[in-house]
Design a protein around this motif. Structure first.
Motif, short mmCIF file in Angstrom:
data_model
loop_
_atom_site.label_atom_id
_atom_site.label_comp_id
_atom_site.label_asym_id
_atom_site.label_seq_id
_atom_site.Cartn_x
_atom_site.Cartn_y
_atom_site.Cartn_z
N THR A 8 0.84 -1.20 0.00
CA THR A 8 0.00 0.00 0.00
C THR A 8 0.87 1.25 0.00
O THR A 8 0.61 2.19 -0.75
CB THR A 8 -0.96 0.01 1.21
OG1 THR A 8 -1.81 -1.13 1.11
CG2 THR A 8 -1.79 1.26 1.26
N ARG A 12 0.98 4.13 -2.94
CA ARG A 12 0.77 5.56 -2.66
C ARG A 12 1.96 6.40 -3.12
O ARG A 12 1.80 7.48 -3.68
CB ARG A 12 0.51 5.78 -1.18
CG ARG A 12 -0.86 5.35 -0.75
CD ARG A 12 -1.10 5.65 0.70
NE ARG A 12 -2.41 5.18 1.10
CZ ARG A 12 -2.92 5.36 2.30
NH1 ARG A 12 -2.23 6.02 3.22
NH2 ARG A 12 -4.12 4.91 2.59
N THR A 43 -7.43 17.39 -1.95
CA THR A 43 -7.29 15.97 -2.31
C THR A 43 -6.05 15.76 -3.16
O THR A 43 -5.30 14.80 -2.94
CB THR A 43 -8.55 15.46 -3.02
OG1 THR A 43 -9.66 15.56 -2.12
CG2 THR A 43 -8.40 14.01 -3.47
N ALA A 53 -5.18 7.15 -0.21
CA ALA A 53 -5.15 6.26 -1.37
C ALA A 53 -6.03 6.83 -2.47
O ALA A 53 -7.04 7.48 -2.21
CB ALA A 53 -5.64 4.88 -0.96
N MET A 54 -5.63 6.58 -3.69
CA MET A 54 -6.40 7.03 -4.84
C MET A 54 -7.54 6.06 -5.09
O MET A 54 -7.32 4.85 -5.14
CB MET A 54 -5.49 7.10 -6.07
CG MET A 54 -6.19 7.56 -7.33
SD MET A 54 -5.08 7.66 -8.75
CE MET A 54 -4.39 9.29 -8.50
N ASP A 55 -8.75 6.60 -5.26
CA ASP A 55 -9.87 5.74 -5.61
C ASP A 55 -10.13 5.86 -7.12
O ASP A 55 -9.47 6.64 -7.81
CB ASP A 55 -11.12 6.04 -4.78
CG ASP A 55 -11.72 7.43 -5.02
OD1 ASP A 55 -11.48 8.03 -6.08
OD2 ASP A 55 -12.45 7.89 -4.12
N ILE A 56 -11.07 5.09 -7.63
CA ILE A 56 -11.32 5.06 -9.07
C ILE A 56 -11.76 6.42 -9.60
O ILE A 56 -11.37 6.83 -10.69
CB ILE A 56 -12.30 3.93 -9.45
CG1 ILE A 56 -12.35 3.72 -10.96
CG2 ILE A 56 -13.69 4.21 -8.92
CD1 ILE A 56 -11.14 3.06 -11.52
N LYS A 57 -12.57 7.15 -8.82
CA LYS A 57 -13.00 8.49 -9.25
C LYS A 57 -11.81 9.42 -9.41
O LYS A 57 -11.69 10.14 -10.40
CB LYS A 57 -13.99 9.07 -8.24
CG LYS A 57 -14.45 10.47 -8.56
CD LYS A 57 -15.33 11.04 -7.46
CE LYS A 57 -15.49 12.53 -7.64
NZ LYS A 57 -15.36 13.27 -6.44
N HIS A 58 -10.91 9.40 -8.43
CA HIS A 58 -9.70 10.22 -8.51
C HIS A 58 -8.88 9.82 -9.74
O HIS A 58 -8.41 10.67 -10.49
CB HIS A 58 -8.82 10.05 -7.28
CG HIS A 58 -9.44 10.43 -5.98
ND1 HIS A 58 -9.13 9.77 -4.82
CD2 HIS A 58 -10.34 11.38 -5.66
CE1 HIS A 58 -9.81 10.32 -3.83
NE2 HIS A 58 -10.57 11.29 -4.32
N TRP A 70 -7.22 6.05 -17.74
CA TRP A 70 -6.86 5.71 -16.36
C TRP A 70 -6.07 4.41 -16.27
O TRP A 70 -5.22 4.26 -15.40
CB TRP A 70 -8.07 5.71 -15.44
CG TRP A 70 -9.07 4.62 -15.67
CD1 TRP A 70 -10.15 4.67 -16.50
CD2 TRP A 70 -9.10 3.33 -15.05
NE1 TRP A 70 -10.84 3.49 -16.44
CE2 TRP A 70 -10.22 2.66 -15.56
CE3 TRP A 70 -8.28 2.70 -14.12
CZ2 TRP A 70 -10.54 1.37 -15.17
CZ3 TRP A 70 -8.61 1.40 -13.73
CH2 TRP A 70 -9.73 0.75 -14.25
#
Length: 92
Positions: A8, A12, A43, A53-58, A70
């Protein structure tokens, strides 16, 4: 530190590295990236520091702001983890 936590942290760090690389290449400020990606500047700052942590939206918004898909952004993140983080690399 266990293996999952270590992985993780590596993800990051690689996300942060790739964001800075692509912001530099595209001559974007954090404010401009945030506006283009549709997420807050805070953000962006936290992602670039590795605080969150980056999510899918980000991921989708940031990659789109950089003009790449992406999945390509995540390939570059993975390349960074593997030691070849140059944004134009053609690693196999």
């Amino acid at each position: 530190m266990d293996a999952a936590s270590s992985r993780t942290d590596a993800i990051r760090t690689a996300v942060a590295n790739q964001m800075r690389i692509h912001r530099t290449i595209n001559r974007m400020s954090q404010d401009e990236l945030a506006e283009r990606a549709g997420i807050s500047r805070r953000t962006i700052q936290r992602l670039e520091k590795g605080d969150i942590a980056m999510d899918i939206k980000h991921m989708q918004g940031i990659a789109s702001a950089f003009g790449i898909h992406w999945l390509e952004f995540m390939k570059r993140v993975n390349d960074d983890i593997e030691g070849d983080g140059h944004p134009n690399s053609n690693s196999t």
